[in-house]
Write a protein that holds these residues in place. Structure first.
Motif, PDB file in Angstrom:
ATOM      1  N   ASP A 271      -5.774  -1.013  -4.795  1.00 53.29           N
ATOM      2  CA  ASP A 271      -5.219  -1.588  -3.571  1.00 53.29           C
ATOM      3  C   ASP A 271      -6.206  -2.583  -2.968  1.00 53.29           C
ATOM      4  N   GLU A 272      -6.017  -3.849  -3.251  1.00 58.11           N
ATOM      5  CA  GLU A 272      -6.892  -4.919  -2.770  1.00 58.11           C
ATOM      6  C   GLU A 272      -8.369  -4.557  -2.929  1.00 58.11           C
TER       7      GLU A 272
ATOM      8  N   SER B 230       0.836  -1.209   0.000  1.00 61.49           N
ATOM      9  CA  SER B 230       0.000   0.000   0.000  1.00 61.49           C
ATOM     10  C   SER B 230       0.862   1.248   0.000  1.00 61.49           C
TER      11      SER B 230
HETATM   12 MG    MG Z   1      -2.081  -2.716   2.206  1.00 61.87          MG
END
Ligand code: MG
Ligand code: ATP
Length: 283
Positions: free
Chosen positions: A183-184, A69
């Motif tokens: 991000d995910e 991240s």
């Molecule tokens: Mg992360």
């Protein structure tokens, strides 16, 4: 290239005779990222380097806390490297910009008082890159692409988690960024919805061919989504290997090659602490 500058009757410009070598779109060069906390400095990544080409589906894969991240935030321009440099399309990244849009995992990325259509058009209007008419045209276009044309006038609280993520993706693509950072984005969805969203993202990519930088800690998701996968070591993140995943798609899950590659990635991530820090696999 300024086409008007070359007169057809005159000599061809050198660039036409000797095409310049292809350059990557995004360069992450020896990037170390740190957080200064009151007690100490936390290193999130250490000397990470990679390149992303236009239209890549490039995946950052690594265990929790390895700095995925933080790397994405650095590319977005929210975190400055303490060492190294990040360049997009030839220019060093120093601040956030409309050429890099992030889609996060959380579903609360949409202001609840705006309709879906207003949500998608809003960043375009705020960036003043296009007029009102064009902004809403693009909003309609991308809402249709993510299958939400019928929900254009709905409010976010009326949507499921998967639908909210579709809106976030439409909003990001409407900006036509140079790179879409995710991000995910599907991590908080149930398994069936997640699978559907992965399929839809790939279908969208087939149509639009945007450049995608996708973060996950799921090996299977990395193999499904990515054409290239960068493996990061546990905290602080360093590059462990780059894997080619061109040959895998939605149909390959469960196949022998897919499983073998997943097992190899697992070993590279977790069992090879004595391997050289960086290697490139021509898998
Ligand atoms: Mg992360
Ligand atoms: N705001 C912050 N202040 C201090 N340290 C931080 C901050 N954000 C992240 N870190 C630390 O930086 C390291 C990398 O964090 P990061 O969130 O980038 O990891 P990640 O790979 O995205 O993990 P996950 O898979 O759990 O999301 C971790 O050790 C984390 O504790």
């Amino acid at each position: 290239m300024d086409k008007t500058a070359w007169h057809p009757a005159g000599p061809a410009p050198a660039a036409r005779l000797n095409p310049a070598p292809q350059h990557a779109l995004l360069y992450v060069d020896d990037v170390t990222l740190e957080y200064a906390t009151p007690k100490r400095t936390v290193q999130a990544t250490r000397k990470v380097s990679f390149e992303v080409d236009a239209s890549d589906r490039f995946v950052l894969l690594g265990p929790s806390g390895c700095g995925k991240s933080t790397l994405l935030k650095a590319i977005a321009g929210f975190v400055r490297p303490t060492e190294g440099q990040i360049r997009l399309d030839g220019a060093a990244i120093r601040a956030p910009g409309p050429d890099r849009i992030v889609v996060f995992q959380e579903f609360d990325q949409l202001p609840p008082w705006k309709t879906v259509r207003q949500n998608v058009a809003f960043p375009l209007l705020a960036s003043r890159s296009v007029g009102k008419h064009e902004a809403y045209d693009r909003a309609d276009h991308y809402l249709e692409k993510v299958g939400l044309a019928d929900f254009a006038r709905a409010y976010p609280h009326m949507l499921s988690g998967g639908m909210k993520q579709r809106v976030a993706i439409a909003r990001a693509l409407a900006m036509q960024p140079k790179v879409l950072l995710m991000d995910e984005p599907f991590a908080a969805l149930d398994a069936l919805t997640r699978r559907k969203m992965q399929e839809e993202l790939l279908a969208l990519w087939e149509e639009v061919h945007f450049t995608l930088l996708f973060v996950t800690h799921s090996i299977e998701e990395a193999l499904l989504i990515g054409n290239r996968i960068l493996l990061l070591s546990p905290h602080p993140g360093r590059v462990r290997a780059e894997i080619s995943a061109h040959r895998f798609g939605l149909h390959s899950q469960g196949g022998a090659d897919f499983q073998a590659t997943a097992a190899r990635i697992h070993r590279l991530l977790f069992e090879h602490d004595h391997e050289p820090a960086q290697r490139r696999e021509a898998a």
